[in-house]
Motif scaffolding. Structure first.
Motif, PDB file in Angstrom:
ATOM      1  N   PRO A   1       0.831  -1.211   0.000  1.00 40.01           N
ATOM      2  CA  PRO A   1       0.000   0.000   0.000  1.00 40.01           C
ATOM      3  C   PRO A   1       0.862   1.257   0.000  1.00 40.01           C
ATOM      4  O   PRO A   1       2.037   1.235   0.381  1.00 40.01           O
ATOM      5  N   SER A   2       0.248   2.354  -0.408  1.00 41.19           N
ATOM      6  CA  SER A   2       0.954   3.629  -0.412  1.00 41.19           C
ATOM      7  C   SER A   2       1.292   4.045   1.013  1.00 41.19           C
ATOM      8  O   SER A   2       0.567   3.732   1.965  1.00 41.19           O
ATOM      9  N   SER A   3       2.379   4.769   1.150  1.00 43.96           N
ATOM     10  CA  SER A   3       2.799   5.235   2.459  1.00 43.96           C
ATOM     11  C   SER A   3       1.839   6.296   2.986  1.00 43.96           C
ATOM     12  O   SER A   3       1.127   6.962   2.221  1.00 43.96           O
ATOM     13  N   THR A   4       1.849   6.466   4.287  1.00 46.71           N
ATOM     14  CA  THR A   4       1.002   7.483   4.914  1.00 46.71           C
ATOM     15  C   THR A   4       1.337   8.870   4.381  1.00 46.71           C
ATOM     16  O   THR A   4       0.444   9.676   4.086  1.00 46.71           O
ATOM     17  N   SER A   5       2.614   9.139   4.219  1.00 43.79           N
ATOM     18  CA  SER A   5       3.027  10.462   3.738  1.00 43.79           C
ATOM     19  C   SER A   5       2.534  10.712   2.320  1.00 43.79           C
ATOM     20  O   SER A   5       2.119  11.823   1.980  1.00 43.79           O
ATOM     21  N   ALA A   6       2.555   9.679   1.474  1.00 41.05           N
ATOM     22  CA  ALA A   6       2.071   9.836   0.101  1.00 41.05           C
ATOM     23  C   ALA A   6       0.573  10.108   0.082  1.00 41.05           C
ATOM     24  O   ALA A   6       0.088  10.943  -0.692  1.00 41.05           O
ATOM     25  N   LEU A   7      -0.166   9.400   0.937  1.00 35.97           N
ATOM     26  CA  LEU A   7      -1.613   9.616   1.013  1.00 35.97           C
ATOM     27  C   LEU A   7      -1.922  11.003   1.569  1.00 35.97           C
ATOM     28  O   LEU A   7      -2.857  11.676   1.098  1.00 35.97           O
ATOM     29  N   GLU A   8      -1.162  11.438   2.562  1.00 34.75           N
ATOM     30  CA  GLU A   8      -1.385  12.772   3.126  1.00 34.75           C
ATOM     31  C   GLU A   8      -1.117  13.871   2.096  1.00 34.75           C
ATOM     32  O   GLU A   8      -1.801  14.898   2.071  1.00 34.75           O
ATOM     33  N   ALA A   9      -0.143  13.645   1.219  1.00 33.36           N
ATOM     34  CA  ALA A   9       0.194  14.652   0.217  1.00 33.36           C
ATOM     35  C   ALA A   9      -0.936  14.860  -0.783  1.00 33.36           C
ATOM     36  O   ALA A   9      -1.124  15.965  -1.303  1.00 33.36           O
ATOM     37  N   VAL A  10      -1.697  13.802  -1.069  1.00 35.41           N
ATOM     38  CA  VAL A  10      -2.769  13.915  -2.056  1.00 35.41           C
ATOM     39  C   VAL A  10      -4.117  14.225  -1.412  1.00 35.41           C
ATOM     40  O   VAL A  10      -5.099  14.522  -2.101  1.00 35.41           O
ATOM     41  N   GLU A  11      -4.186  14.205  -0.076  1.00 39.40           N
ATOM     42  CA  GLU A  11      -5.460  14.401   0.631  1.00 39.40           C
ATOM     43  C   GLU A  11      -6.150  15.717   0.281  1.00 39.40           C
ATOM     44  O   GLU A  11      -7.374  15.737   0.081  1.00 39.40           O
ATOM     45  N   PRO A  12      -5.443  16.853   0.188  1.00 40.35           N
ATOM     46  CA  PRO A  12      -6.132  18.100  -0.169  1.00 40.35           C
ATOM     47  C   PRO A  12      -6.868  18.010  -1.503  1.00 40.35           C
ATOM     48  O   PRO A  12      -7.945  18.581  -1.666  1.00 40.35           O
ATOM     49  N   TYR A  13      -6.304  17.285  -2.432  1.00 43.01           N
ATOM     50  CA  TYR A  13      -6.949  17.146  -3.732  1.00 43.01           C
ATOM     51  C   TYR A  13      -8.148  16.205  -3.640  1.00 43.01           C
ATOM     52  O   TYR A  13      -9.158  16.393  -4.318  1.00 43.01           O
ATOM     53  N   CYS A  14      -8.037  15.174  -2.786  1.00 41.60           N
ATOM     54  CA  CYS A  14      -9.182  14.292  -2.562  1.00 41.60           C
ATOM     55  C   CYS A  14     -10.340  15.068  -1.925  1.00 41.60           C
ATOM     56  O   CYS A  14     -11.508  14.830  -2.239  1.00 41.60           O
ATOM     57  N   GLU A  15     -10.012  15.983  -1.058  1.00 42.69           N
ATOM     58  CA  GLU A  15     -11.048  16.832  -0.452  1.00 42.69           C
ATOM     59  C   GLU A  15     -11.735  17.654  -1.540  1.00 42.69           C
ATOM     60  O   GLU A  15     -12.958  17.863  -1.492  1.00 42.69           O
ATOM     61  N   ALA A  16     -10.978  18.108  -2.520  1.00 44.14           N
ATOM     62  CA  ALA A  16     -11.577  18.836  -3.637  1.00 44.14           C
ATOM     63  C   ALA A  16     -12.549  17.940  -4.412  1.00 44.14           C
ATOM     64  O   ALA A  16     -13.604  18.391  -4.865  1.00 44.14           O
ATOM     65  N   VAL A  17     -12.184  16.657  -4.585  1.00 47.66           N
ATOM     66  CA  VAL A  17     -13.087  15.719  -5.257  1.00 47.66           C
ATOM     67  C   VAL A  17     -14.378  15.571  -4.446  1.00 47.66           C
ATOM     68  O   VAL A  17     -15.489  15.559  -4.997  1.00 47.66           O
ATOM     69  N   ARG A  18     -14.232  15.470  -3.128  1.00 48.38           N
ATOM     70  CA  ARG A  18     -15.421  15.371  -2.286  1.00 48.38           C
ATOM     71  C   ARG A  18     -16.278  16.634  -2.408  1.00 48.38           C
ATOM     72  O   ARG A  18     -17.512  16.576  -2.432  1.00 48.38           O
ATOM     73  N   GLY A  19     -15.595  17.782  -2.509  1.00 47.88           N
ATOM     74  CA  GLY A  19     -16.333  19.024  -2.699  1.00 47.88           C
ATOM     75  C   GLY A  19     -17.041  19.047  -4.039  1.00 47.88           C
ATOM     76  O   GLY A  19     -18.202  19.490  -4.146  1.00 47.88           O
ATOM     77  N   LEU A  20     -16.379  18.565  -5.069  1.00 49.36           N
ATOM     78  CA  LEU A  20     -17.004  18.510  -6.391  1.00 49.36           C
ATOM     79  C   LEU A  20     -18.191  17.549  -6.372  1.00 49.36           C
ATOM     80  O   LEU A  20     -19.222  17.801  -7.015  1.00 49.36           O
ATOM     81  N   TRP A  21     -18.057  16.441  -5.642  1.00 49.80           N
ATOM     82  CA  TRP A  21     -19.176  15.494  -5.514  1.00 49.80           C
ATOM     83  C   TRP A  21     -20.401  16.213  -4.924  1.00 49.80           C
ATOM     84  O   TRP A  21     -21.524  16.052  -5.418  1.00 49.80           O
ATOM     85  N   ARG A  22     -20.174  17.016  -3.891  1.00 50.50           N
ATOM     86  CA  ARG A  22     -21.291  17.721  -3.271  1.00 50.50           C
ATOM     87  C   ARG A  22     -21.917  18.726  -4.235  1.00 50.50           C
ATOM     88  O   ARG A  22     -23.135  18.888  -4.265  1.00 50.50           O
ATOM     89  N   VAL A  23     -21.070  19.371  -5.042  1.00 54.24           N
ATOM     90  CA  VAL A  23     -21.595  20.329  -6.010  1.00 54.24           C
ATOM     91  C   VAL A  23     -22.440  19.622  -7.070  1.00 54.24           C
ATOM     92  O   VAL A  23     -23.531  20.081  -7.449  1.00 54.24           O
ATOM     93  N   VAL A  24     -21.954  18.490  -7.549  1.00 54.85           N
ATOM     94  CA  VAL A  24     -22.632  17.786  -8.649  1.00 54.85           C
ATOM     95  C   VAL A  24     -23.895  17.076  -8.161  1.00 54.85           C
ATOM     96  O   VAL A  24     -24.956  17.139  -8.798  1.00 54.85           O
ATOM     97  N   PHE A  25     -23.805  16.404  -6.999  1.00 55.70           N
ATOM     98  CA  PHE A  25     -24.920  15.568  -6.564  1.00 55.70           C
ATOM     99  C   PHE A  25     -25.751  16.184  -5.438  1.00 55.70           C
ATOM    100  O   PHE A  25     -26.761  15.590  -5.055  1.00 55.70           O
ATOM    101  N   GLY A  26     -25.320  17.333  -4.903  1.00 53.45           N
ATOM    102  CA  GLY A  26     -26.144  18.023  -3.915  1.00 53.45           C
ATOM    103  C   GLY A  26     -26.041  17.426  -2.530  1.00 53.45           C
ATOM    104  O   GLY A  26     -25.459  16.379  -2.302  1.00 53.45           O
TER     105      GLY A  26
END
Length: 900
Positions: free
Chosen positions: A875-900
């Motif tokens: 599995p990916s390291s914790t540090s690698a996952l933490e580095a991409v987390e802000p962008y994953c949060e953006a995906v979650r935000g986009l999900w809320r925009v698209v699906f309400g």
């Protein structure tokens, strides 16, 4: 006009004697000087249906006529090497066939030989070996023959004798007709020493006896000899009637016995050592007999050119039938096409070979002697130099030395003794031998940079004391002993030496019983660093190589290993190789697997070297899958009984990662099959085709597997028909398909097969995706499907695919946008990938540009993490996952925009 022959007569004392004794032959030679002596003219000079006493002088008169003309044409510059060797080879074949017809007629006492099992008439097969087999005879060659017949039994006459005795008598008479020296000379010296057991063996062998000999007694040098073995008496339309009732018997049956003996199914790198030993024996004989001036056997001579060609045949002929050819220069040309030899190397070898063969003929023309020795008399030296267009012996020798030096240089490059088998002892040999003897080498291993020297010592000791190593053949054990020290050294240079060495030791243990693989590594020590580098970079690559050790061959040439693929050219090569195995489905399936494994391995090496991005890698892996699907479809259709058209009106459609051109290493193929054909049996035929393709793609053979194929996205899923017509697919997609099936359709594309059918599928796809939909209902359905997935694949934080804000969420957002808006924004119908479609949607104002850009970054980086997880096997390291987390949060935000 008689003066026209003067240069030839001046050179050849044989012609002087021959023409002095037969003025009519001189006149005839002069009259026909501008015409090559072809096969039909030779046959016309021989009487048919005569006895030995009548045929024997006729054969010798024919030889005199042929030699008079070919000597003269060559010495006068009217013939090139190809004509000389072809004419002499034709003479040998014509005279052998005439003698064979004479000696194998039924006689009144014994009748004819009949097979004990088949009850059929048996025919003698005359096998030409050496230069006769390759149709490369020189002007004074002897001919190497082997006599074989299919079945034992007895003759059908009043006084029956065994088939073996009958054929032995016939063989002796055939030899006498050609070999005996009479007042008219001889035809060819006949050498039978290449037969089973040599001079001590029986003159003739049955198929059963020959097969038993090859299996139990055949030696390495006999493999080399049989490369050129050719049943000259059974080649339809050229050398005599074919088939069991033909003049030469069942030659195909004979070669089916010999081919597995000569050519191994694997890459036979042990051939280097065998050929090196044989060359060493020849060189010792050269020294003993003072043959340094022998242009055939001496340094840089004809034999070394032949050895270079034939070692590649022995190594690769089992895998590449195109190398099972006999003429030396044709083999060299094939090796250039395969990338095994440089074009310049082959040009130099070919030029040297032609020069040496021309010189060989000039030497033999002097007295019609079987010689390859340079002359010692000034007179003969002057004749030789003049005939080869040199002003004197010194200038001729300079040219000869240049050619021989080139041959020697290339020979040494091919056959150079590897360090593993030379006199030098590797500096770390004591480490390995000490561990094998139970001594500790932890300190030395630690000094090399190993972090866990005790564990590394334990792994090395496990091999040294293991049953597999202890039971190895002496040659294999010596090779392994020579390989491990340099491998310990190159592994120590890697950034993770302990992991690298442990992986390589596991690999060595797995291949230890495969002598050819050990020979490959021993013969090519430059591969060890590449082997260590790949094992260091990725456990997935290490496991892939463990499953397919034949890929070691890929490490030999860095140019090929790291050259980006040209799929059109590679497709042509694959189809050409498959054409060599037509009708042998198992062999064709193995060819496909070897090809696919080879390309995946090359792509992985290039990937690890940083040659291209993940997107480019996925494109290449998808192009490879498309090619395999296309070729599989072609071959399966070509061999399908009852097919009603030349090309199938049928296509494979890729879904999922294949459809989106996002394949990774080891990805499954999501595929459906469609057709457009109004033939009444089309549905049944294409269902058979689909099943056959599935067999070709999914079956595990000795060469491994290709792809796991998933057909569940076809109409009605696992319960639906295996194939669908375009019309039925369109109807299903419009009337019965679920929303999730339309989601899958957003990433579908034509992958292989009939392009017209692919175009029709794309039209159906666009039409279905462009339908207006109730966006609220669509949103509910898409979210509902995502919730169902979460029930079986929980959104774990370290799961880059299924976590919230992960890859699946991005895919669902894009699929929704396509289904909801493609009717007014056709640009969304392009199968251009999720990143490009997010950009399209943002530019159209469907989603916020900032969130779209972050979602693109998240998708790109998550795919890279997924790819690294596959290569690293973790599995990916914790540090690698933490580095991409802000962008994953953006995906979650986009999900809320698209699906309400």
């Amino acid at each position: 006009m008689t003066d026209r022959l003067a240069p030839a007569i001046s050179h050849s004392r044989y012609l002087q004697r021959l023409f002095a004794a037969q003025p009519a032959l001189q006149a005839d030679t002069l009259a026909r000087l501008d015409t090559p002596f072809d096969r039909s003219a030779m046959q016309a000079m021989l009487p048919m249906g005569v006895d030995d006493a009548t045929l024997k002088p006729a054969l010798r008169k024919l030889r005199q006529a042929v030699m008079a003309r070919i000597f003269s044409r060559d010495l006068l510059g009217l013939a090139q090497l190809d004509e000389v060797i072809a004419t002499v080879s034709d003479l040998a074949e014509v005279t052998i066939l005439a003698a064979l017809e004479c000696v194998t007629r039924a006689d009144e006492r014994h009748g004819q030989p009949i097979g004990g099992e088949s009850g059929q008439l048996q025919k003698l097969i005359v096998v030409g070996m050496g230069k006769l087999g390759g149709r490369e005879l020189n002007a004074s060659s002897d001919i190497d023959l082997i006599f074989v017949y299919p079945e034992d039994g007895e003759t059908d006459g009043p006084r029956p004798i065994s088939n073996h005795e009958w054929f032995a008598r016939a063989g002796k008479r055939l030899i006498a007709l050609l070999h005996d020296v009479t007042a008219d000379g001889f035809v060819f010296r006949v050498d039978m020493r290449l037969r089973p057991f040599g001079d001590a063996g029986p003159l003739v062998s049955s198929f059963a006896a020959l097969e038993n000999y090859l299996l139990t007694q055949g030696r390495e040098w006999e493999r080399y000899a049989w490369i050129k073995g050719r049943a000259i008496t059974d080649e339809a339309g050229h050398y005599g009637p074919a088939g069991p009732q033909g003049l030469g018997g069942d030659a195909a049956g004979l070669m089916s016995l010999v081919t597995p003996f000569v050519y191994r199914k694997y890459l036979d790198y042990g051939a280097y050592a065998s050929m090196r030993d044989l060359h060493g024996q020849i060189q010792r004989e050269v020294v003993r007999r003072d043959f340094a001036d022998n242009i055939k056997l001496g340094p840089g001579g004809i034999r070394e050119v032949e050895f270079i060609a034939q070692v590649f045949q022995l190594i690769r002929g089992g895998r590449r039938p195109s190398l099972r050819i006999r003429p030396t220069r044709e083999v060299l040309r094939e090796l250039v096409g395969m990338g095994q030899l440089e074009a310049l190397t082959v040009a130099e070898l070919t030029a040297a070979y032609v020069f040496l063969r021309d010189l060989e003929h000039r030497l033999q023309y002097l007295d019609d002697g079987q010689t390859q020795m340079l002359p010692t008399s000034d007179t003969d030296r002057a004749l030789i130099a003049t005939s080869l267009c040199h002003r004197d012996w010194a200038s001729f020798m300079a040219a000869l030395d240049t050619h021989r030096a080139a041959v020697s240089r290339h020979f040494e490059q091919v056959f150079a003794l590897p360090q593993a088998e030379g006199d030098a002892v590797h500096p770390l040999a004591g480490v390995w031998l000490g561990i094998a003897d139970g001594q500790s080498s932890q300190g030395k291993l630690a000094n090399l940079g190993y972090q866990q020297p005790a564990e590394m010592e334990r792994l090395l000791a496990a091999i040294a004391q293991g049953g597999r190593y202890q039971t190895l053949a002496d040659k294999s054990r010596r090779r392994l002993d020579a390989l491990i020290p340099p491998l310990v050294e190159v592994c120590a240079r890697q950034p993770n030496p302990d992991a690298t060495l442990s992986r390589i030791l596991r690999f060595l243990d797995a291949i230890a019983r495969r002598e050819s693989y050990l020979a490959l590594l021993a013969e090519h020590p430059q591969t060890l660093s590449r082997l260590a580098s790949l094992h260091s970079a990725s456990p997935w690559v290490a496991d892939y190589l463990h499953r397919h050790p034949i890929l070691l061959d890929e490490l030999l040439d860095a140019r090929l290993l790291y050259t980006a693929p040209d799929w059109q050219k590679l497709g042509e090569q694959l189809r050409s190789e498959l054409a060599l195995h037509l009708g042998d489905t198992e062999a064709e399936m193995d060819v496909l697997r070897h090809f696919q494994h080879q390309q995946v391995f090359r792509l992985c090496a290039q990937d690890l070297a940083g040659q291209f991005s993940l997107t480019t890698l996925s494109d290449h892996l998808s192009d490879l899958a498309d090619l395999i699907l296309a070729v599989t479809l072609e071959r399966a259709w070509a061999e399908l009984p009852g097919r009603h058209r030349e090309e199938a009106a049928f296509a494979a459609i890729g879904y999922g990662k294949l459809g989106g051109k996002e394949l990774g290493y080891g990805s499954d193929l999501d595929v459906i099959f469609v057709y457009d054909d109004d033939h009444p049996d089309a549905g049944e035929l294409y269902a058979k085709l689909a099943r056959r393709m599935m067999t070709w793609l999914s079956t595990t053979t000795a060469a491994g597997a290709l792809y796991e194929v998933d057909l569940r996205l076809r109409p009605n899923g696992a319960s639906g028909l295996l194939v669908s017509s375009i019309a039925a697919l369109a109807q299903y997609q419009h009337e019965n398909a679920w929303v999730w099936e339309h989601q899958a359709l957003t990433r579908a594309r034509y992958a292989a097969g009939d392009k017209a059918v692919g175009t029709q599928f794309e039209a159906v796809r666009r039409n279905v995706l462009s339908q207006r939909r109730d966006q609220a209902r669509l949103s509910e359905d898409v979210v509902g499907m995502r919730d169902k997935m979460l029930a079986t694949h929980p959104a774990l934080a370290d799961d880059v695919k299924h976590c919230r804000g992960g890859l699946v969420d991005v895919e669902f957002i894009v699929q929704y946008l396509v289904l909801a808006h493609a009717h007014h924004l056709p640009a969304l119908l392009a199968n251009s990938g999720n990143i490009a479609l997010l950009k399209t949607a943002a530019e159209a104002g469907l989603i916020p540009a900032g969130l779209a850009e972050d979602a693109q970054t998240a998708y790109r980086r998550l795919r890279e993490l997924q790819h690294k997880e596959r290569l690293n096997g973790a599995p990916s390291s914790t540090s690698a996952l933490e580095a991409v987390e802000p962008y994953c949060e953006a995906v979650r935000g986009l999900w809320r925009v698209v699906f309400g």
